[in-house]
Design a protein around this motif. Structure first.
Motif, short mmCIF file in Angstrom:
data_model
loop_
_atom_site.label_atom_id
_atom_site.label_comp_id
_atom_site.label_asym_id
_atom_site.label_seq_id
_atom_site.Cartn_x
_atom_site.Cartn_y
_atom_site.Cartn_z
N GLU A 180 0.86 -1.18 0.00
CA GLU A 180 0.00 0.00 0.00
C GLU A 180 0.90 1.24 0.00
OE1 GLU A 180 -3.07 -0.67 2.94
OE2 GLU A 180 -3.87 -2.27 1.74
N ASN A 181 0.77 2.12 1.01
CA ASN A 181 1.65 3.30 0.94
C ASN A 181 2.83 3.19 1.90
OD1 ASN A 181 1.92 5.48 -0.78
ND2 ASN A 181 1.07 6.93 0.68
N ASN A 182 3.06 1.98 2.44
CA ASN A 182 4.20 1.77 3.33
C ASN A 182 5.35 1.21 2.52
OD1 ASN A 182 2.71 2.47 5.71
ND2 ASN A 182 1.69 0.47 5.52
N TYR A 183 6.49 1.86 2.63
CA TYR A 183 7.63 1.41 1.84
C TYR A 183 8.93 1.63 2.60
CZ TYR A 183 8.21 6.39 0.93
OH TYR A 183 8.39 7.74 1.09
N GLU A 184 9.90 0.80 2.25
CA GLU A 184 11.22 0.94 2.85
C GLU A 184 12.23 0.18 1.99
OE1 GLU A 184 11.82 -1.31 6.43
OE2 GLU A 184 13.40 0.05 7.11
N ALA A 185 13.33 0.84 1.66
CA ALA A 185 14.42 0.16 0.97
C ALA A 185 15.71 0.40 1.74
CB ALA A 185 14.57 0.69 -0.45
N PHE A 186 16.47 -0.65 1.92
CA PHE A 186 17.82 -0.53 2.48
C PHE A 186 18.69 -1.50 1.68
CE2 PHE A 186 20.94 -2.58 5.42
CZ PHE A 186 21.85 -1.53 5.45
#
Lengths: 210, 85
Positions: A180-186
């Motif tokens: 949905e609108n939750n995102y995270e990249a590492f």
């Protein structure tokens, strides 16, 4: 004594911000509090970072997120134009669920049954690895794992194994999650050069840094 | 016919997510694939779905698309002749 490997560079994308090695290089300020929107943010980040790749806007959100984080790190590597041996080891929690839901909604509509091929092709999380490999000409090992949470131990073991066994010259690894609108990249690049030792303590420290 | 061509250009831009391309940028005879708009095989499938959904044209052989999707002009001619809605 086992061979040591090092983290050369790392990139975070979360909270409307793109950071490299802990420093913000792009921050998108929403028009008003609560109006943060991934599509607008990633488009603005793409333009600010001068990411020249016309297929970018055809990708689903997970691929856009993974592609941009990878591009930030790989564009400073002066890669070979023909072929590069950089393995990709990615992971996340939501798999391709965000796109899966869109496809499911289309195939549940009996009255208007027109599922989109453009949506369907992204109903696997590892498609983002293909997008990155095509752009940067990575003819190399790639894997995408699904975990409950960020798993530094797995990334460390898998990447070190690839490097130790000469399956890759470098490994781009990490976590790319979108739902949905939750995102995270590492993502981080590991190889024989760098100042930060590639061990679970350091991986977790960098992951939690921002 | 001219209205249909404008409609097709707008649909192609929207459904194929062609960033920074406007209706005015697409000439009627521009190639849609290859050196033209640079569309790919997945885009071709999306256009096949669009023909079915918006114009009631069902292609029995996807290979037919190669000719039909040559340009907006060719697409419009084909739709004009075969549309059922």
């Amino acid at each position: 004594m086992s061979e040591k490997f090092f983290i050369k560079n790392y990139c975070h994308i979360k909270n409307q911000t793109v950071s490299v090695n802990g420093k913000a290089i792009f921050k998108d300020v929403p028009i008003a509090l609560g109006t943060e929107d991934f599509s607008t943010f990633i488009k603005n980040a793409y333009k600010f970072l001068k990411t020249d790749y016309s297929k970018f806007f055809k990708m689903d959100n997970l691929s856009k997120l993974a592609f941009l984080a990878a591009d930030v790190l790989l564009k400073s590597e002066y890669l070979n134009e023909k072929e590069n041996n950089i393995a990709l080891v990615f992971s996340n929690n939501a798999s391709s669920l965000d796109t899966d839901r869109k496809h499911q909604a289309a195939i549940e509509n009996d009255a208007e049954y027109f599922p989109s091929p453009v949506v369907f092709v992204y109903t696997l999380p590892n498609i983002c690895l293909g997008e990155i490999s095509i752009k940067h000409r990575l003819y190399s090992e790639n894997s995408f794992f699904i975990f409950d949470r960020f798993n530094a131990e797995h990334l460390q073991l898998y990447a070190n194994s690839l490097l130790r066994n000469k399956k890759a010259e470098k490994v781009l690894c990490g976590w790319v999650d979108f739902d949905e609108n939750n995102y995270e990249a590492f993502l981080y690049l590991v190889g024989s050069e760098g100042e930060i030792e590639h061990n679970t303590e350091e991986i977790n420290r960098l992951y939690n840094k921002l | 016919m001219s209205e249909l061509k404008e409609e097709l250009k707008a649909k192609i831009i929207e459904q194929l997510n062609l960033e920074d391309v406007s209706v005015a940028d697409i000439a009627d005879d521009d190639a849609l694939f290859g050196d033209g708009l640079g569309l790919d095989s997945i885009d071709a499938l999306e256009l096949i779905v669009m023909l079915d959904k918006d114009y009631g044209i069902r292609l029995s052989d996807p290979k037919e698309g190669k000719k039909i999707f040559e340009s907006v002009q060719v697409m419009a001619d084909y739709i004009q002749e075969h549309r059922t809605k």
